[in-house]
Design a protein around this motif. Structure first.
Motif, short mmCIF file in Angstrom:
data_model
loop_
_atom_site.label_atom_id
_atom_site.label_comp_id
_atom_site.label_asym_id
_atom_site.label_seq_id
_atom_site.Cartn_x
_atom_site.Cartn_y
_atom_site.Cartn_z
N MET A 5 1.86 -21.85 23.54
CA MET A 5 2.58 -22.73 23.69
C MET A 5 2.68 -23.68 22.42
O MET A 5 1.77 -24.20 21.89
N ASP A 6 3.93 -24.08 22.08
CA ASP A 6 4.17 -24.99 20.91
C ASP A 6 4.26 -26.42 21.34
O ASP A 6 4.96 -26.83 22.36
N LYS A 18 4.25 -28.83 19.65
CA LYS A 18 4.88 -29.69 18.63
C LYS A 18 4.08 -30.87 18.00
O LYS A 18 4.41 -32.03 17.82
N ASP A 23 -1.60 -30.79 10.39
CA ASP A 23 -2.52 -31.35 9.73
C ASP A 23 -3.22 -32.51 10.58
O ASP A 23 -4.43 -32.79 10.39
N ASN A 65 -5.74 -30.78 12.51
CA ASN A 65 -6.80 -30.23 11.73
C ASN A 65 -7.68 -31.43 11.17
O ASN A 65 -8.81 -30.89 10.55
N ALA A 114 -9.61 -29.94 21.09
CA ALA A 114 -9.87 -28.51 20.84
C ALA A 114 -8.84 -27.80 21.64
O ALA A 114 -8.42 -26.54 21.51
N LEU A 115 -8.60 -28.31 22.91
CA LEU A 115 -7.64 -27.69 24.07
C LEU A 115 -6.18 -27.72 23.25
O LEU A 115 -5.43 -26.82 23.61
N VAL A 144 -3.12 -20.05 24.01
CA VAL A 144 -4.02 -20.16 25.28
C VAL A 144 -3.21 -20.54 26.10
O VAL A 144 -2.16 -21.70 26.14
N VAL A 178 -1.50 -22.59 29.72
CA VAL A 178 -1.77 -23.99 29.97
C VAL A 178 -2.18 -23.99 31.25
O VAL A 178 -1.22 -24.08 32.33
N ASP A 237 8.09 -32.44 29.46
CA ASP A 237 9.64 -31.67 29.29
C ASP A 237 9.35 -30.38 29.95
O ASP A 237 10.49 -29.79 30.46
N ALA A 238 8.26 -29.85 29.90
CA ALA A 238 8.28 -28.54 30.35
C ALA A 238 8.17 -28.41 31.85
O ALA A 238 7.96 -27.18 32.31
N GLY A 239 7.84 -29.56 32.49
CA GLY A 239 7.92 -29.58 33.81
C GLY A 239 6.19 -29.56 34.31
O GLY A 239 5.76 -29.11 35.45
N ALA A 240 5.11 -29.47 33.26
CA ALA A 240 3.82 -29.22 33.70
C ALA A 240 3.16 -30.29 33.76
O ALA A 240 2.19 -30.36 34.21
N ARG A 268 11.08 -40.27 25.84
CA ARG A 268 12.59 -40.86 25.65
C ARG A 268 13.21 -41.98 26.16
O ARG A 268 14.02 -42.44 25.74
N ARG A 326 15.49 -27.28 27.75
CA ARG A 326 14.31 -27.53 28.73
C ARG A 326 14.06 -26.61 29.72
O ARG A 326 12.83 -26.19 29.88
N ILE A 370 11.90 -23.74 27.91
CA ILE A 370 10.40 -24.08 27.97
C ILE A 370 9.89 -23.88 29.48
O ILE A 370 8.81 -23.35 29.59
N THR A 371 10.43 -24.35 30.23
CA THR A 371 10.04 -24.20 31.58
C THR A 371 9.84 -22.73 32.18
O THR A 371 8.77 -22.38 32.54
N ARG A 375 9.47 -20.44 29.96
CA ARG A 375 8.18 -19.80 29.35
C ARG A 375 6.83 -20.35 29.98
O ARG A 375 5.95 -19.77 30.03
N LEU A 376 6.89 -21.62 30.24
CA LEU A 376 5.93 -22.04 30.72
C LEU A 376 5.48 -21.32 32.16
O LEU A 376 4.05 -21.53 32.24
N LEU A 415 3.02 -18.96 31.82
CA LEU A 415 1.76 -19.36 31.29
C LEU A 415 1.06 -20.23 32.18
O LEU A 415 -0.27 -19.82 32.37
N VAL A 416 1.53 -21.04 32.94
CA VAL A 416 0.82 -21.89 33.86
C VAL A 416 -0.06 -20.95 34.85
O VAL A 416 -1.01 -21.36 35.10
N LEU A 427 -14.58 -24.47 25.69
CA LEU A 427 -15.00 -25.56 24.74
C LEU A 427 -16.79 -25.48 24.57
O LEU A 427 -17.16 -25.86 23.65
N PRO A 442 -10.30 -29.84 6.07
CA PRO A 442 -10.66 -29.79 7.73
C PRO A 442 -12.03 -29.07 8.05
O PRO A 442 -12.29 -29.28 9.18
N TRP A 481 -11.28 -17.23 26.71
CA TRP A 481 -10.71 -17.48 25.28
C TRP A 481 -11.76 -17.51 24.38
O TRP A 481 -12.75 -17.86 24.58
#
Ligand code: SF4
Ligand code: SF4
Lengths: 389, 502
Positions: free
Chosen positions: A1-2, A4, A8, A11, A41-42, A51, A53, A93-96, A206, B2, B5-6, B8-9, B12-13, B52, B358, B501
């Protein structure tokens, strides 16, 4: 998932681990998921490697106090605070993250009347022992107080939301000190209801942006030679307002942020305008709020300001590790917040001071929750200048 | 937006990696046993933790942890060892995860034993100058704690603000001040160790001359391949009454190296002598603002300790020798704060290079001091030839080089050049009569070079020592000894289960 996040920025972290001991959650758990290195790292794993969420990933982010103790400790300059705010924003935003009840709880902060009603309700509830102990509110919340009066227009004194409702005597002290230094003070009262820090921490940037815009419109620079400073006596609010430039990314916001000063920072620059007085017979330990020390990085000013007014200044021996308050953190993560606080309290006990000075309402309340009384540095200076008010 | 994304997520979740692993037969039984031996919340099996803990501070990725355990005492460590043995699994000890040679990287999904929750200073005995500590105590925390008694723990690796005493024992760690005081081995007198069988034994002792073979000495530096410490008796070193710190700037790295040799030849034993080249100095100065001269080709940070009169004479003499060897400036730290800031710069050097690129790959060879200047020349030449950027920061006093190759691993083909250059740097150091590792250990990093340094016979004997402690080679499997000489190919290296992972 991006998420955002800037590639850099991500990194910049070379996973050296030098930040680990400066992270309160790593300190009390010893777990990598609770460390800045682990959280970064996550973020990478989620953004770069796709990976999922999982609950554990959300938990790793949600347990971060956002104290930013990891930032000054990082030799390669990872902008951790911004990475975490952006991560939370994307996930909220994604409700997570940041469920509705949390969003609702943050709403009144932007509406002073609602907050006053709320804290009145809270103070009644507290007196009736209705507030759950896990809120850790110690001092009784005062029923109501008179708003501060304007004494001039040299500068604004930001009175904020939570702080105004719960700790108006701190503003009063701050105002008297500024006036003693010859400044005419305009308390912002309802002009600037809320800085938006808690919202930004919760991923509701926001809301913060709209609060910032409102505040910028209401607190003009004035026509004078130097733009009117905005002096803030809560470290968390000051840090948030100094970040408006970054948050909004406009020249106006940059200019606004440049006018924001922590009150210790501001007074330290004008010590010569304060009269010389006999120091108080007090040994004072300095507890640096994270957002003063790690974010604004002006904690030296607290010492400059206090030194002439007290017999002895004592440094805590924990290198400025967070106390666990973290805005709403102490309510959302009570167990961790409590463990983190235990470390701080132990350090305070070792310091064996008469008073603990702390320049942030969140820290004061959190520490007060276990009976550690703190005073704002301005209250000490005020007392040094004017005696017991 | 919104909603998108929800949506898609949502998929994932829900896909927690946990279930995939727990459904896996052998892991489920192993996990159940571990959880009943420790508190359930101190045995982790989720993808976040395991991923990790697949890494340390080295550039080596690719490790995958099995169950991650956070024991709180020796009995729990012993129980973990026994359970791992019953299930035929390896174990990997882990401290703060700051190792640079990959020593804590789990190979083959072993049980990870993180000692970070065992972090108490148990006893400080100033009379006998001993402190008993748990392995998860942070190096600098210990020294800070001892300061009120007038002592410190002498080994001071650059990572001392975060690395653990247990990790120091495992790697026989050094540090700038080991020039005067010696490395960890000289500062550990006894320890309680849990062997791979689960047996709890004490190695070494508080007597000046413990009876029998020095198994303690064999254990220090064994990188977790002989067992895991649960309690360590460290020696306390008195804080010196007077400390002087000098910063000398040079127009060539060689001039700095020559000064170091001249100081030693003069009979002075400084507490520390550290050299940083210009690239490092610039990165460091940018972070600490300690006033490091960024226009110098190299700087030498030298420190002398002792009685006031002695340090004054030594400091003057070092300054003089520096000037004779071409120092362009000499600065003496005037206050404790100034000194602390200079050291902060030196000790955060590795992290600070991320400002430049990096990724970094840090080497750790030791060469005879007289060969320092020569080997440095070769290192810069090798790096140029492979088109990689190398920086040098090193414990000059004992010839411990830390050439640091910085790069951006995201650029295609970079890794090959980095490895080729690294290999040649190691060979050049060995050819000059040096050794593979000064203080970071062998881990997975230098395994393949062990044969360049040791004969088959040597390696076989090392393998036998190891099996005397751990016959099935389950402690930190796949580390230190190269394949074919011990257990690198044992069954304990289980195939990585799916659902984890990378
Ligand atoms: S902001 Fe504070 S709690 Fe969060 S990772 Fe950094 S140091 Fe830890
Ligand atoms: S955030 Fe900075 S200090 Fe922490 S691991 Fe990354 S590079 Fe090192």
């Amino acid at each position: 998932m991006d998420l955002k996040l800037d590639a850099d920025d991500l990194n910049t972290c070379v996973q050296c681990g030098l930040c680990l001991p400066h992270c309160p959650t790593f300190r009390v758990t010893g777990e990598e998921t609770m460390s800045p290195r682990g959280r970064i790292a996550l973020m990478r794993a989620v953004q770069d490697d796709g990976v999922p969420v999982t609950d554990e990933v959300v938990d790793a982010f949600a347990t971060c106090v956002q104290c930013r103790g990891c930032e000054p400790a990082c030799p390669s300059g990872v902008p951790y605070g911004h990475l975490m705010e952006r991560t939370r924003e994307t996930l909220a935003d994604a409700g997570a993250m940041t469920p509705t009840w949390q969003r609702l709880a943050l709403k009144p902060l932007a509406y002073p009347a609602m907050l006053r009603a709320g804290s009145k309700a809270l103070s009644v509830a507290q007196r009736l022992n209705l507030v759950p102990a896990r809120l850790g509110l110690s001092e009784e919340i005062p029923f109501s107080q008179e708003p501060l009066a304007t004494s001039g227009d040299d500068l604004f004194l930001f009175t904020g939301c939570v702080m105004d409702a719960w700790q108006r005597d701190v503003h009063a002290s701050g105002q008297r000190v500024l006036e003693a230094a010859g400044f005419g003070v305009t308390p912002t009262n309802d002009l600037a209801p809320c800085c938006g820090a808690l919202q930004a921490h919760a991923g509701l940037a926001r809301d913060t942006r709209s609060l910032a815009e409102k505040m910028m419109a209401n607190l003009p620079a004035g026509g004078g030679e130097t733009p009117r400073p905005i002096v803030v006596d809560s470290a968390g609010c000051g840090a948030a307002m100094k970040d408006y430039g970054h948050l909004l990314g406009t020249p106006e916001a940059e200019a606004f942020s440049a006018r924001v000063f922590d009150i210790q920072e501001f007074v330290a620059q004008h010590m010569n305008r304060l009269p010389a007085v006999e120091p108080l017979e007090l040994a004072v330990a300095v507890q640096d709020p994270c957002h003063l020390r790690h974010v604004q990085r002006v904690h030296d000013a607290t010492r400059t300001v206090l030194r002439p007014f007290v017999r002895e200044l004592i440094e805590l021996d924990d290198d400025g590790l967070c106390c666990g308050a973290g805005g709403a953190y102490s309510v959302l993560q009570p167990e961790l917040a409590g463990q983190i606080r235990e470390r701080k309290v132990a350090s305070i006990e070792r310091a064996a001071a008469d008073f603990v000075a702390s320049a942030n309402p969140g820290c004061s309340m959190h520490l007060g929750g276990v009976g550690v009384a703190t005073v704002h540095p301005m209250q000490i200076v005020d007392r040094g200048l004017h005696g017991i008010a | 937006m919104r909603g998108q994304i929800t949506g898609r997520l949502a998929s994932l979740v829900k896909r927690s990696s946990k279930s995939a692993i727990e459904a896996d037969g052998p892991d489920a039984a192993l996990l159940a046993d571990l959880r009943s031996a420790l508190a359930p919340d101190r045995v982790k099996m989720d993808g976040a933790q395991r991923s990790l803990l697949g890494h340390d501070a080295s550039v080596f990725g690719g490790g995958v942890a099995g169950p991650v355990c956070y024991p709180v005492d020796a009995a729990e460590v012993s129980a973990i060892m026994t359970i791992a043995e019953q299930h035929g699994r390896g174990i990997v000890p882990r401290g703060a995860g700051t190792g640079l040679a990959g020593g804590a990287i789990p190979l083959g999904a072993p049980v990870v034993i993180a000692v970070t929750k065992m972090n108490s200073i148990l006893e400080v005995d100033t009379e006998n100058r001993i402190a008993w500590v748990e392995p998860g105590v942070i190096n600098l925390d210990l020294s800070k704690h001892l300061a009120s008694y007038g002592f410190h723990f002498a080994p001071d690796p650059s990572s001392q603000q975060v690395c653990t005493i247990g990790g120091n024992v495992g790697n026989n760690s050094g540090g700038p001040h080991c020039l005067l005081y010696g490395v960890t081995n000289a500062h550990v007198v006894a320890m309680e160790v849990v062997l791979a069988s689960g047996e709890i034994v004490t190695l070494g002792g508080l007597d000046a001359e413990p009876d029998g073979y020095d198994l303690r000495g064999a254990f220090v530096g064994s990188e977790g391949t002989l067992g895991i410490t649960t309690k360590i008796a460290v020696r306390l070193t008195p804080n010196a009454p007077s400390v002087r710190t000098l910063l000398l700037a040079f127009s060539t790295v060689q001039a700095a190296a020559n000064t170091v040799s001249a100081v030693i030849a003069d009979g002075i034993v400084p507490a520390a002598m550290e050299v940083m080249d210009q690239r490092i100095t610039i990165a460091v100065e940018n972070y600490v603002n300690a006033g490091y001269p960024t226009d110098a080709a190299a700087v030498l940070l030298a420190e002398v300790e002792g009685l006031e009169g002695g340090t004054a004479i030594d400091a003057d003499r070092i300054a003089e020798l520096g000037r004779e060897n071409g120092a362009v400036s000499v600065r003496v730290a005037a206050t404790d704060e100034e000194r602390a800031l200079l050291w902060k710069g030196r000790k955060t050097a590795f992290g600070a290079v991320a400002q430049i690129a990096p990724d970094y790959y840090l080497h750790d060879t030791v060469v005879p001091r007289s060969k320092l200047a020569e080997v440095l020349d070769q290192i810069y030449e090798i790096a140029d030839r492979h088109d990689v950027l190398v920086m040098n920061v090193f414990h000059a006093g004992d010839g411990n080089l830390h050439p640091l190759i910085v790069f951006d691993g995201r650029i295609e083909g970079t890794w090959d050049r980095v490895h080729a250059a690294g290999g040649e740097i190691l060979q050049a150091s060995l050819a000059a009569g040096g050794v593979l590792s000064g203080e970071h250990g062998i881990g997975v990093e230098k395994q393949q070079y062990m044969s360049a340094m040791f004969s088959d016979d040597d390696l076989d004997h090392q393998g036998r020592l190891r099996r005397a402690f751990d016959p099935a080679c389950r402690a930190n499997p796949g580390k230190v000894l190269p394949a074919g000489h011990s257990c690198a190919d044992i069954a304990a290296l289980r195939k990585v289960p799916s659902g984890v992972w990378g």
